[in-house]
Design a protein around this motif. Structure first.
Motif, PDB file in Angstrom:
ATOM      1  N   GLU A   5      78.954   0.537  81.345  1.00  0.00           N
ATOM      2  CA  GLU A   5      78.923   1.443  80.202  1.00  0.00           C
ATOM      3  C   GLU A   5      77.661   2.313  80.153  1.00  0.00           C
ATOM      4  O   GLU A   5      77.727   3.529  80.018  1.00  0.00           O
ATOM      5  N   ILE A   9      77.109   6.391  80.627  1.00  0.00           N
ATOM      6  CA  ILE A   9      76.462   7.240  79.623  1.00  0.00           C
ATOM      7  C   ILE A   9      75.327   8.040  80.264  1.00  0.00           C
ATOM      8  O   ILE A   9      75.218   9.248  80.102  1.00  0.00           O
ATOM      9  N   ASP A  29      69.932   4.031  68.315  1.00  0.00           N
ATOM     10  CA  ASP A  29      71.080   3.653  67.489  1.00  0.00           C
ATOM     11  C   ASP A  29      71.698   4.845  66.774  1.00  0.00           C
ATOM     12  O   ASP A  29      72.892   4.857  66.479  1.00  0.00           O
ATOM     13  N   ILE A  89      84.701   8.259  73.547  1.00  0.00           N
ATOM     14  CA  ILE A  89      85.728   8.325  74.580  1.00  0.00           C
ATOM     15  C   ILE A  89      86.201   6.925  74.949  1.00  0.00           C
ATOM     16  O   ILE A  89      85.382   6.013  75.124  1.00  0.00           O
ATOM     17  N   GLY A 119      75.243  12.083  71.047  1.00  0.00           N
ATOM     18  CA  GLY A 119      75.561  10.665  71.011  1.00  0.00           C
ATOM     19  C   GLY A 119      77.048  10.447  71.081  1.00  0.00           C
ATOM     20  O   GLY A 119      77.814  11.388  71.287  1.00  0.00           O
ATOM     21  N   ASP A 121      80.276   7.147  71.793  1.00  0.00           N
ATOM     22  CA  ASP A 121      80.661   5.778  72.064  1.00  0.00           C
ATOM     23  C   ASP A 121      81.554   5.792  73.297  1.00  0.00           C
ATOM     24  O   ASP A 121      82.328   6.734  73.492  1.00  0.00           O
TER      25      ASP A 121
HETATM   26  P1  ADP Z   1      75.320   1.260  69.811  1.00  0.00           P
HETATM   27  O1  ADP Z   1      75.739  -0.024  70.417  1.00  0.00           O
HETATM   28  O2  ADP Z   1      74.040   1.223  69.090  1.00  0.00           O
HETATM   29  O3  ADP Z   1      76.434   1.940  69.069  1.00  0.00           O
HETATM   30  P2  ADP Z   1      75.879   2.300  72.365  1.00  0.00           P
HETATM   31  O4  ADP Z   1      75.451   1.215  73.287  1.00  0.00           O
HETATM   32  O5  ADP Z   1      77.333   2.443  72.032  1.00  0.00           O
HETATM   33  O6  ADP Z   1      75.007   2.238  71.051  1.00  0.00           O
HETATM   34  O7  ADP Z   1      75.420   3.699  72.982  1.00  0.00           O
HETATM   35  C1  ADP Z   1      74.103   3.875  73.488  1.00  0.00           C
HETATM   36  C2  ADP Z   1      73.693   5.310  73.309  1.00  0.00           C
HETATM   37  O8  ADP Z   1      74.522   6.143  74.087  1.00  0.00           O
HETATM   38  C3  ADP Z   1      73.807   5.814  71.872  1.00  0.00           C
HETATM   39  O9  ADP Z   1      72.750   6.732  71.654  1.00  0.00           O
HETATM   40  C4  ADP Z   1      75.128   6.521  71.857  1.00  0.00           C
HETATM   41  O10 ADP Z   1      75.145   7.531  70.879  1.00  0.00           O
HETATM   42  C5  ADP Z   1      75.182   7.086  73.269  1.00  0.00           C
HETATM   43  N1  ADP Z   1      76.562   7.245  73.780  1.00  0.00           N
HETATM   44  C6  ADP Z   1      77.483   6.292  74.005  1.00  0.00           C
HETATM   45  N2  ADP Z   1      78.627   6.806  74.494  1.00  0.00           N
HETATM   46  C7  ADP Z   1      78.442   8.145  74.574  1.00  0.00           C
HETATM   47  C8  ADP Z   1      79.248   9.239  74.979  1.00  0.00           C
HETATM   48  N3  ADP Z   1      80.505   9.091  75.404  1.00  0.00           N
HETATM   49  N4  ADP Z   1      78.714  10.485  74.905  1.00  0.00           N
HETATM   50  C9  ADP Z   1      77.458  10.639  74.455  1.00  0.00           C
HETATM   51  N5  ADP Z   1      76.641   9.672  74.066  1.00  0.00           N
HETATM   52  C10 ADP Z   1      77.111   8.424  74.120  1.00  0.00           C
END
Ligand code: ADP
Ligand code: MG
Length: 330
Positions: A5, A9, A29, A89, A119, A121
Motif C-alpha cells: 500500500e 502511494i 493523517d 481508490i 491525500g 485512501d
Molecule cells: P491513514 O491510515 O491515516 O488514513 P493511510 O495509511 O491511508 O493514512 O495513507 C497514508 C497517506 O497517504 C495519507 O496522507 C493519505 O492521505 C495518503 N494516501 C493514501 N492513498 C492515497 C491515494 N490513493 N492518493 C493520494 N494520497 C493517498
C-alpha cells in the motif's frame, strides 16, 4: 491494503507540490490547507464504480482523466477555482501498467489546471474511484442553482448530445460514421473551469450538465422557483452530430433528444441577466470560450399546474417530446 500500500502511494500518488497554499500534503493523517481570507471553500465528491459508470476494461488513462474531470466540472459549476483533490481508490489487484496509465490520465488534467493531490485512501476490492475536489470562491459569490430570475437568458458552454451519443455507440453499439469523436467527448470531457472564472461575476445561476439538459435545467427551475422556454433550433449540435444527420445515421429529432436529454456532456448550463449578456459574450469570446443562448427564464406560479415549468419550442410552437434524463435508481 496489502504490504504494498505505502509503496503504491509513494510511487504513484505522491508528487511534487504545485501550489504554495498546501501546508502539509500526502504522508500524515490529514492534509493541511491555507484558505485566503475573503474566500469560501467549495467541496464536492464523485464516485465512479466499475460496471456502473465505466466498463471494467476501459482505457485506464481515460478513467483517470474522467474521474478527475467530473469533479472539476462540479467546482466550475459553482464558479470556484479548483485547488486540491483527494483520491480514494479501491483496486482488485496491483497492476503496475494499469496504475501508471491511470495516473498519467489523472495528472494530465490535474497539471493542466494546477490542482494538487493532497491525500486519499488506497484499498483492495472491486474497482472503484472516489475523488473529492476542493476549490475556492470569493465570499458569497458562488454560483448556485437558486439565483435564476424571469428575463434571464439561458446559456450553455458548449455543444450538447455528443457525450450521450458516445455512450450509445459504446453501450448499444449504435452505428455511426464517426463514433470515436463522440466517445472522445464522453471520456475526455473538458471541465469548464475557464468559463467559471468569468461566469462567477456575470451569471445568476449555474449547474453542470451531467444528467441531461432538461433534467439539470429542472433543478435550476425548482430551486429558483421559475419557468423556462427553450428553442430547439438554438441547441448547439456539433459538426460531427450534423454529419451523422446528413449521412442519415441519425434523424434531426433523435439529435434533439440527445441534445436535450443526453447526459455526460459536462457543459455548464447557466442563466445570465439580460443586461449582462453582451458583456459576458465579449469576455468569453476574447478567450475563445463558447457561449450559446438557448432560451429564457420565465415567471412561474406553481399553483397553476396546467402551465408547464419547462416549455420546449420550435418556431414559437411548443413541441411535445418525451424526454428522460439519467437517474441511478429508476
Ligand atoms: P491513514 O491510515 O491515516 O488514513 P493511510 O495509511 O491511508 O493514512 O495513507 C497514508 C497517506 O497517504 C495519507 O496522507 C493519505 O492521505 C495518503 N494516501 C493514501 N492513498 C492515497 C491515494 N490513493 N492518493 C493520494 N494520497 C493517498
Ligand atoms: Mg487510510
Amino acid at each position: 491494503m496489502s504490504k504494498g500500500e505505502f509503496d503504491i502511494i509513494k510511487r504513484y500518488f505522491q508528487r511534487q507540490q504545485v501550489t504554495d497554499d498546501l501546508i502539509l500534503g500526502i504522508g500524515d493523517d490529514c492534509a493541511l490547507l491555507e484558505v485566503d481570507s475573503g474566500y469560501q471553500l467549495a467541496v464536492t465528491t464523485d464516485t465512479l464504480v466499475s460496471g456502473v459508470h465505466f466498463f471494467a476494461d476501459v482505457d485506464p488513462y481515460r478513467l483517470g482523466y474522467k474521474s478527475l474531470a467530473v469533479n472539476l466540472s462540479d467546482l466550475a459549476a459553482m464558479g470556484a477555482e479548483a485547488k486540491w483533490i483527494s483520491l480514494a481508490i479501491t483496486l482488485p489487484s496491483v497492476d503496475e501498467g494499469w496504475l501508471s496509465e491511470f495516473c498519467r490520465g489523472f495528472f494530465a488534467l490535474a497539471d493542466k489546471y494546477q490542482v494538487q493531490l493532497i491525500g486519499g485512501d488506497t484499498t483492495k476490492g472491486p474497482l472503484s474511484i472516489t475523488v473529492t475536489a476542493q476549490g475556492v470562491v470569493k465570499k458569497n459569490k458562488a454560483l448556485t442553482r437558486q439565483g435564476a430570475k424571469a428575463g434571464d437568458i439561458i446559456c450553455v458552454s458548449g455543444e450538447l448530445g455528443d457525450g450521450a451519443l458516445g455512450l450509445a455507440a459504446k453501450l448499444e453499439h449504435k452505428k455511426l460514421n464517426q463514433a470515436h469523436s463522440f466517445i472522445d467527448k464522453l471520456e475526455l470531457t473538458e471541465p469548464r473551469l475557464k468559463h467559471a472564472r468569468l461566469l462567477v461575476d456575470h451569471a445568476s445561476a449555474c449547474i453542470d450538465i451531467s444528467d441531461g439538459l432538461t433534467q439539470d435545467l429542472q433543478h435550476i427551475l425548482t430551486q429558483s422557483n421559475c419557468a423556462a422556454q427553450i428553442d430547439v433550433d438554438r441547441l448547439p449540435l456539433s459538426q460531427a452530430m450534423r454529419n451523422e444527420i446528413n449521412l442519415g445515421m441519425l434523424s434531426e429529432q433523435q439529435a434533439w433528444q440527445y441534445g436535450l436529454s443526453g447526459g455526460d456532456d459536462y457543459e455548464l448550463l447557466f442563466t445570465v441577466p439580460a443586461d449582462k449578456f453582451e458583456l459576458l459574450q465579449v469576455l468569453l469570446n476574447k478567450q475563445e470560450l463558447a457561449l450559446y443562448a438557448i432560451g429564457k427564464i420565465l415567471p412561474y406560479q406553481a399553483q397553476r399546474s396546467h402551465n408547464p415549468q419547462l416549455i420546449i419550442e420550435q418556431d414559437n410552437q411548443p413541441l411535445t417530446l418525451s424526454l428522460k434524463g439519467w437517474d441511478h435508481f429508476k
